[in-house]
Design a protein around this motif. Sequence first.
Motif, PDB file in Angstrom:
ATOM      1  N   LYS A 159       0.174 -19.945 -44.535  1.00  0.00           N
ATOM      2  CA  LYS A 159      -1.101 -19.316 -44.851  1.00  0.00           C
ATOM      3  C   LYS A 159      -1.092 -17.813 -44.598  1.00  0.00           C
ATOM      4  O   LYS A 159      -1.794 -17.052 -45.278  1.00  0.00           O
ATOM      5  N   PHE A 160      -0.305 -17.367 -43.612  1.00  0.00           N
ATOM      6  CA  PHE A 160      -0.240 -15.935 -43.297  1.00  0.00           C
ATOM      7  C   PHE A 160       1.010 -15.266 -43.869  1.00  0.00           C
ATOM      8  O   PHE A 160       1.254 -14.086 -43.602  1.00  0.00           O
ATOM      9  N   SER A 161       1.801 -16.021 -44.628  1.00  0.00           N
ATOM     10  CA  SER A 161       3.037 -15.495 -45.241  1.00  0.00           C
ATOM     11  C   SER A 161       3.960 -14.874 -44.191  1.00  0.00           C
ATOM     12  O   SER A 161       4.408 -13.736 -44.317  1.00  0.00           O
ATOM     13  N   LEU A 162       4.238 -15.639 -43.135  1.00  0.00           N
ATOM     14  CA  LEU A 162       5.032 -15.158 -42.010  1.00  0.00           C
ATOM     15  C   LEU A 162       6.456 -15.689 -42.071  1.00  0.00           C
ATOM     16  O   LEU A 162       6.690 -16.837 -42.444  1.00  0.00           O
ATOM     17  N   LYS A 163       7.384 -14.846 -41.662  1.00  0.00           N
ATOM     18  CA  LYS A 163       8.773 -15.279 -41.549  1.00  0.00           C
ATOM     19  C   LYS A 163       9.036 -15.944 -40.202  1.00  0.00           C
ATOM     20  O   LYS A 163       9.910 -16.800 -40.084  1.00  0.00           O
ATOM     21  N   ALA A 164       8.304 -15.527 -39.185  1.00  0.00           N
ATOM     22  CA  ALA A 164       8.533 -16.057 -37.836  1.00  0.00           C
ATOM     23  C   ALA A 164       7.262 -15.948 -37.005  1.00  0.00           C
ATOM     24  O   ALA A 164       6.401 -15.097 -37.256  1.00  0.00           O
ATOM     25  N   VAL A 165       7.137 -16.828 -36.019  1.00  0.00           N
ATOM     26  CA  VAL A 165       6.065 -16.752 -35.034  1.00  0.00           C
ATOM     27  C   VAL A 165       6.663 -17.038 -33.663  1.00  0.00           C
ATOM     28  O   VAL A 165       7.773 -17.565 -33.562  1.00  0.00           O
ATOM     29  N   ARG A 166       5.933 -16.685 -32.620  1.00  0.00           N
ATOM     30  CA  ARG A 166       6.319 -17.058 -31.256  1.00  0.00           C
ATOM     31  C   ARG A 166       5.301 -18.068 -30.760  1.00  0.00           C
ATOM     32  O   ARG A 166       4.103 -17.863 -30.929  1.00  0.00           O
ATOM     33  N   THR A 167       5.767 -19.153 -30.149  1.00  0.00           N
ATOM     34  CA  THR A 167       4.838 -20.145 -29.633  1.00  0.00           C
ATOM     35  C   THR A 167       5.220 -20.577 -28.226  1.00  0.00           C
ATOM     36  O   THR A 167       6.362 -20.411 -27.799  1.00  0.00           O
ATOM     37  N   SER A 168       4.245 -21.174 -27.555  1.00  0.00           N
ATOM     38  CA  SER A 168       4.522 -21.841 -26.284  1.00  0.00           C
ATOM     39  C   SER A 168       5.137 -23.204 -26.604  1.00  0.00           C
ATOM     40  O   SER A 168       5.349 -23.548 -27.769  1.00  0.00           O
ATOM     41  N   ARG A 169       5.396 -24.003 -25.563  1.00  0.00           N
ATOM     42  CA  ARG A 169       5.990 -25.319 -25.778  1.00  0.00           C
ATOM     43  C   ARG A 169       5.104 -26.153 -26.719  1.00  0.00           C
ATOM     44  O   ARG A 169       3.894 -26.267 -26.510  1.00  0.00           O
ATOM     45  N   PRO A 170       5.696 -26.741 -27.782  1.00  0.00           N
ATOM     46  CA  PRO A 170       4.906 -27.587 -28.693  1.00  0.00           C
ATOM     47  C   PRO A 170       4.239 -28.731 -27.941  1.00  0.00           C
ATOM     48  O   PRO A 170       4.814 -29.271 -26.987  1.00  0.00           O
ATOM     49  N   ILE A 171       3.039 -29.076 -28.347  1.00  0.00           N
ATOM     50  CA  ILE A 171       2.299 -30.140 -27.679  1.00  0.00           C
ATOM     51  C   ILE A 171       2.500 -31.469 -28.418  1.00  0.00           C
ATOM     52  O   ILE A 171       2.875 -31.497 -29.590  1.00  0.00           O
ATOM     53  N   ASP A 172       2.228 -32.567 -27.717  1.00  0.00           N
ATOM     54  CA  ASP A 172       2.474 -33.902 -28.275  1.00  0.00           C
ATOM     55  C   ASP A 172       1.249 -34.530 -28.920  1.00  0.00           C
ATOM     56  O   ASP A 172       1.340 -35.616 -29.500  1.00  0.00           O
TER      57      ASP A 172
END
Length: 263
Positions: A161-174
């Motif tokens: 949706k934001f046309s991004l090549k990369a993002v930074r995230t915290s630990r994925p949630i379950d």
Amino acid sequence: MDTRTYKVKDVVSVIEAFAPLGIQESWDNSGLSVGSPESPVHSILLGLDCTPELVDEAVAAGADMIVTHHPLIFSGLKKIAPEDPVGLAVMKAVKAGVSVYSAHTTADKVVAGVSGAMARRLGLSDIMILDREDGDVGLGTVGNLPFPMSSADAVRYVKEKFSLKAVRTSRPIDIPVSRVAMCGGAGSSLIGKAEASGAQLFISGDISYHHFFTGKDFMIMDIGHYESEIEIVAILFSLLKKNFPTFAVRITENIYSNPVFYF
């Protein structure tokens, strides 16, 4: 046919009807930073940042006013010198008689502004202000995704949706992500509000290392400061074009002013 001669104050009046100057944060410097409210305006150039290059473009295009999101003069200037990009932009604007206005946290704090644009881009429903103040304004927004999705799918969805090549995230949630909070620009101060809102995901920019240590069912995503705010330029363009149809309102040809490079 409208043959009025418009002034800077007329343009300012339209912008501030959309994003009132009085709602800006105390540390901000939205408003008119270069020029006089009484100066005539025949053409406006819009961008996210008022760089020396943007001023040069305005002069070349015959624009006598620049409107940006980020303030040209943000913190106190102790000197104005051409070796400093801010100083050089100020010098160029003053020399050319170009007025400079910014709608920064003023445009952040209205639902039709920066964070609201982020929410609409994601197709959220039941959009609300995240950190509400008096007068139905405030920083950030929160709303519900069109359908619940896994954290991995949420990452892919936001990137698309934001046309991004990369993002930074915290630990994925379950658990499924169904409610998302966001704040354009640097929104670390709203992390607690985001979690309290019932959101499983908070999207913003300029997130520092330690903020990525999150609780079990809460996730943070940093999409970049520039990337989260750039849509405000098109919003301001539409606003001004609608209200001043008889003279040139244009967006910079060099819209990508992001100082952060990705390799």
